[in-house]
Design a protein around this motif. Structure first.
Motif, PDB file in Angstrom:
ATOM      1  N   UNK A 152       0.839  -1.196   0.000  1.00  9.59           N
ATOM      2  CA  UNK A 152       0.000   0.000   0.000  1.00  9.59           C
ATOM      3  C   UNK A 152       0.880   1.254   0.000  1.00  9.59           C
ATOM      4  N   UNK A 153       0.312   2.392  -0.406  1.00  9.25           N
ATOM      5  CA  UNK A 153       1.060   3.646  -0.298  1.00  9.25           C
ATOM      6  C   UNK A 153       1.572   3.813   1.136  1.00  9.25           C
ATOM      7  N   UNK A 154       2.797   4.277   1.279  1.00  7.62           N
ATOM      8  CA  UNK A 154       3.354   4.462   2.607  1.00  7.62           C
ATOM      9  C   UNK A 154       4.131   3.252   3.102  1.00  7.62           C
ATOM     10  N   UNK A 155       4.161   2.141   2.308  1.00  8.10           N
ATOM     11  CA  UNK A 155       5.037   1.026   2.630  1.00  8.10           C
ATOM     12  C   UNK A 155       4.471  -0.092   3.479  1.00  8.10           C
ATOM     13  N   UNK A 156       3.155  -0.310   3.406  1.00  4.94           N
ATOM     14  CA  UNK A 156       2.545  -1.411   4.156  1.00  4.94           C
ATOM     15  C   UNK A 156       2.316  -2.599   3.224  1.00  4.94           C
ATOM     16  N   UNK A 157       3.098  -3.672   3.488  1.00 10.73           N
ATOM     17  CA  UNK A 157       3.076  -4.812   2.556  1.00 10.73           C
ATOM     18  C   UNK A 157       2.354  -6.021   3.130  1.00 10.73           C
ATOM     19  N   UNK A 158       1.831  -6.828   2.203  1.00  9.00           N
ATOM     20  CA  UNK A 158       1.284  -8.132   2.592  1.00  9.00           C
ATOM     21  C   UNK A 158       1.618  -9.154   1.520  1.00  9.00           C
ATOM     22  N   UNK A 159       1.945 -10.360   1.963  1.00 17.30           N
ATOM     23  CA  UNK A 159       2.157 -11.482   1.056  1.00 17.30           C
ATOM     24  C   UNK A 159       1.203 -12.576   1.509  1.00 17.30           C
ATOM     25  N   UNK A 160       0.519 -13.216   0.555  1.00 18.91           N
ATOM     26  CA  UNK A 160      -0.417 -14.292   0.874  1.00 18.91           C
ATOM     27  C   UNK A 160       0.301 -15.632   0.716  1.00 18.91           C
ATOM     28  N   UNK A 174       8.180  -8.554  -4.296  1.00 20.55           N
ATOM     29  CA  UNK A 174       8.164  -7.405  -3.374  1.00 20.55           C
ATOM     30  C   UNK A 174       8.730  -6.169  -4.051  1.00 20.55           C
ATOM     31  N   UNK A 175       9.781  -6.355  -4.873  1.00 20.55           N
ATOM     32  CA  UNK A 175      10.352  -5.228  -5.609  1.00 20.55           C
ATOM     33  C   UNK A 175       9.295  -4.560  -6.473  1.00 20.55           C
ATOM     34  N   UNK A 176       8.518  -5.379  -7.179  1.00 20.70           N
ATOM     35  CA  UNK A 176       7.446  -4.863  -8.047  1.00 20.70           C
ATOM     36  C   UNK A 176       6.393  -4.107  -7.230  1.00 20.70           C
ATOM     37  N   UNK A 177       5.957  -4.719  -6.135  1.00 23.43           N
ATOM     38  CA  UNK A 177       4.899  -4.095  -5.318  1.00 23.43           C
ATOM     39  C   UNK A 177       5.401  -2.812  -4.641  1.00 23.43           C
ATOM     40  N   UNK A 178       6.622  -2.863  -4.130  1.00 29.37           N
ATOM     41  CA  UNK A 178       7.204  -1.683  -3.473  1.00 29.37           C
ATOM     42  C   UNK A 178       7.359  -0.540  -4.490  1.00 29.37           C
ATOM     43  N   UNK A 179       7.693  -0.898  -5.738  1.00 32.16           N
ATOM     44  CA  UNK A 179       7.842   0.139  -6.769  1.00 32.16           C
ATOM     45  C   UNK A 179       6.520   0.874  -7.008  1.00 32.16           C
ATOM     46  N   UNK A 180       5.386   0.159  -6.938  1.00 38.25           N
ATOM     47  CA  UNK A 180       4.085   0.843  -7.059  1.00 38.25           C
ATOM     48  C   UNK A 180       3.960   1.914  -5.963  1.00 38.25           C
ATOM     49  N   UNK A 181       4.441   1.579  -4.767  1.00 38.01           N
ATOM     50  CA  UNK A 181       4.320   2.522  -3.641  1.00 38.01           C
ATOM     51  C   UNK A 181       5.299   3.679  -3.781  1.00 38.01           C
ATOM     52  N   UNK A 182       6.562   3.382  -4.149  1.00 36.93           N
ATOM     53  CA  UNK A 182       7.555   4.464  -4.216  1.00 36.93           C
ATOM     54  C   UNK A 182       7.290   5.384  -5.412  1.00 36.93           C
ATOM     55  N   UNK A 183       6.696   4.856  -6.463  1.00 37.29           N
ATOM     56  CA  UNK A 183       6.385   5.675  -7.643  1.00 37.29           C
ATOM     57  C   UNK A 183       4.996   6.308  -7.537  1.00 37.29           C
ATOM     58  N   UNK A 184       4.374   6.149  -6.375  1.00 39.60           N
ATOM     59  CA  UNK A 184       3.066   6.800  -6.097  1.00 39.60           C
ATOM     60  C   UNK A 184       2.002   6.424  -7.124  1.00 39.60           C
ATOM     61  N   UNK A 185       1.984   5.164  -7.541  1.00 36.35           N
ATOM     62  CA  UNK A 185       0.960   4.731  -8.487  1.00 36.35           C
ATOM     63  C   UNK A 185      -0.418   4.685  -7.841  1.00 36.35           C
ATOM     64  N   UNK A 186      -0.451   4.493  -6.510  1.00 34.66           N
ATOM     65  CA  UNK A 186      -1.735   4.425  -5.798  1.00 34.66           C
ATOM     66  C   UNK A 186      -2.529   5.701  -5.961  1.00 34.66           C
ATOM     67  N   UNK A 187      -1.850   6.818  -5.919  1.00 33.42           N
ATOM     68  CA  UNK A 187      -2.540   8.094  -6.044  1.00 33.42           C
ATOM     69  C   UNK A 187      -3.142   8.245  -7.444  1.00 33.42           C
ATOM     70  N   UNK A 188      -2.379   7.813  -8.442  1.00 34.76           N
ATOM     71  CA  UNK A 188      -2.888   7.893  -9.815  1.00 34.76           C
ATOM     72  C   UNK A 188      -4.097   6.986  -9.997  1.00 34.76           C
ATOM     73  N   UNK A 189      -4.019   5.801  -9.399  1.00 32.06           N
ATOM     74  CA  UNK A 189      -5.122   4.860  -9.566  1.00 32.06           C
ATOM     75  C   UNK A 189      -6.350   5.349  -8.795  1.00 32.06           C
ATOM     76  N   UNK A 190      -6.104   6.005  -7.660  1.00 36.13           N
ATOM     77  CA  UNK A 190      -7.196   6.598  -6.883  1.00 36.13           C
ATOM     78  C   UNK A 190      -7.882   7.691  -7.704  1.00 36.13           C
ATOM     79  N   UNK A 191      -7.061   8.525  -8.339  1.00 41.77           N
ATOM     80  CA  UNK A 191      -7.612   9.621  -9.153  1.00 41.77           C
ATOM     81  C   UNK A 191      -8.448   9.068 -10.305  1.00 41.77           C
ATOM     82  N   UNK A 192      -7.965   7.986 -10.919  1.00 37.92           N
ATOM     83  CA  UNK A 192      -8.728   7.394 -12.032  1.00 37.92           C
ATOM     84  C   UNK A 192     -10.023   6.773 -11.544  1.00 37.92           C
ATOM     85  N   UNK A 193      -9.961   6.155 -10.349  1.00 32.95           N
ATOM     86  CA  UNK A 193     -11.170   5.537  -9.791  1.00 32.95           C
ATOM     87  C   UNK A 193     -12.231   6.600  -9.554  1.00 32.95           C
ATOM     88  N   UNK A 194     -11.793   7.747  -9.048  1.00 32.15           N
ATOM     89  CA  UNK A 194     -12.730   8.834  -8.764  1.00 32.15           C
ATOM     90  C   UNK A 194     -13.336   9.371 -10.058  1.00 32.15           C
TER      91      UNK A 194
END
Ligand code: ZN
Length: 265
Positions: free
Chosen positions: A89-97, A114-134
């Motif tokens: 998640x944004x801010x560095x909260x990870x989960x592995x199933x 983890x590298x792939x998932x962490x990159x989504x967080x460090x590149x702030x992709x969550x914010x972009x995806x949030x904006x698109x969802x809205x």
């Protein structure tokens, strides 16, 4: 009469405030929503008691986090679930199933995921995806953020439904994070940066290519996990990772610690 008028006003105000503040969130808003969502998942989920895999995650997660150079308040958990999934998640909260672990086969492949998932967080992709969802579902999101029931109706995944129970902006975040896919450009960037992170963390970056081959074979017929969604086609992804490999190998060569493929899973 007067009291109900005041209550009504308070309700209307909080409705507008919640809606507006969640329409254009800044980074601290996003991180606060993510933290709330993460803590809820942590409370509700069954944490794995697999000692070997937990120890492995406890080794790999901080190495990848450090390799990213990002100063997040990192946290991670191993969730006992057959789901083939992992996220950060944004801010560095990870989960592995746990469902993903047998597919990974090596510690280095866990570092690649983890590298792939962490990159989504460090590149702030969550914010972009949030904006698109809205943008894509403004009315729905407003309902979603203001009532848990509205949010539940909008959710496609179990993880999302779980979090809309929180109501408010955290419910809106859950819809955006779990049900709204990252763009293809975001996925390609996460593949590239993720390969660099795993290399800097001391894992052989060539394993990233083998990982996606195994993931592709494992997802046949089933719903794809996060990192397989909106994916560049398997062929494109493999071509990209091969193209970037020499650069990642240069990073790996300079890494002070080298773990190769690490332990087998
Ligand atoms: Zn991804």
């Amino acid at each position: 009469m007067r009291k109900s008028f005041v209550l009504c006003f308070v309700f209307l105000f909080s409705f507008l405030f919640q809606s507006c503040s969640s329409l254009d969130p800044d980074e601290s808003d996003i991180n606060a929503m993510a933290l709330k969502a993460y803590n809820e998942v942590k409370t509700q989920a069954k944490i794995s008691n697999n000692a070997k895999w937990t120890a492995m995650l406890n080794r790999v997660a901080p190495r990848v986090a450090k390799a990213s150079g990002e100063n997040f308040e990192w946290e991670w958990m191993l969730i006992d679930s057959p789901e083939v999934n992992a996220w950060c998640m944004p801010g560095g909260k990870m989960a592995v199933y746990t469902g993903i672990m047998p597919v990974l086969k090596t510690e280095a492949a866990l570092a690649a995921v983890l590298g792939h998932e962490v990159a989504h967080a460090t590149k702030r992709h969550g914010k972009q995806s949030y904006a698109r969802a809205i943008k894509g579902n403004l009315a729905g999101l407003v309902i979603g953020v203001t009532t848990a029931v509205g949010g539940q109706m909008l959710c496609k995944s179990e993880s999302c439904r779980l979090l809309t129970g929180l109501g408010g902006a955290a419910a809106g975040f859950a819809i955006a994070f779990f049900d709204h896919k990252f763009s293809r450009e975001n996925e390609t960037e996460a593949d590239k940066i993720g390969q660099e992170y795993m290399a800097r963390a001391g894992y052989d970056p060539a394993e990233s290519i083998k990982l996606w081959e195994r993931m592709g074979a494992a997802s046949g017929g089933k719903a794809p996990p996060e990192f397989m969604s909106t994916h560049p086609s398997d062929v494109t992804r493999k071509q990209n990772l091969s193209k970037w490999l020499p650069e990642a190998q240069g990073i790996y060569t300079k890494s002070p610690q080298k773990y190769g493929l690490g332990e087998n899973i």
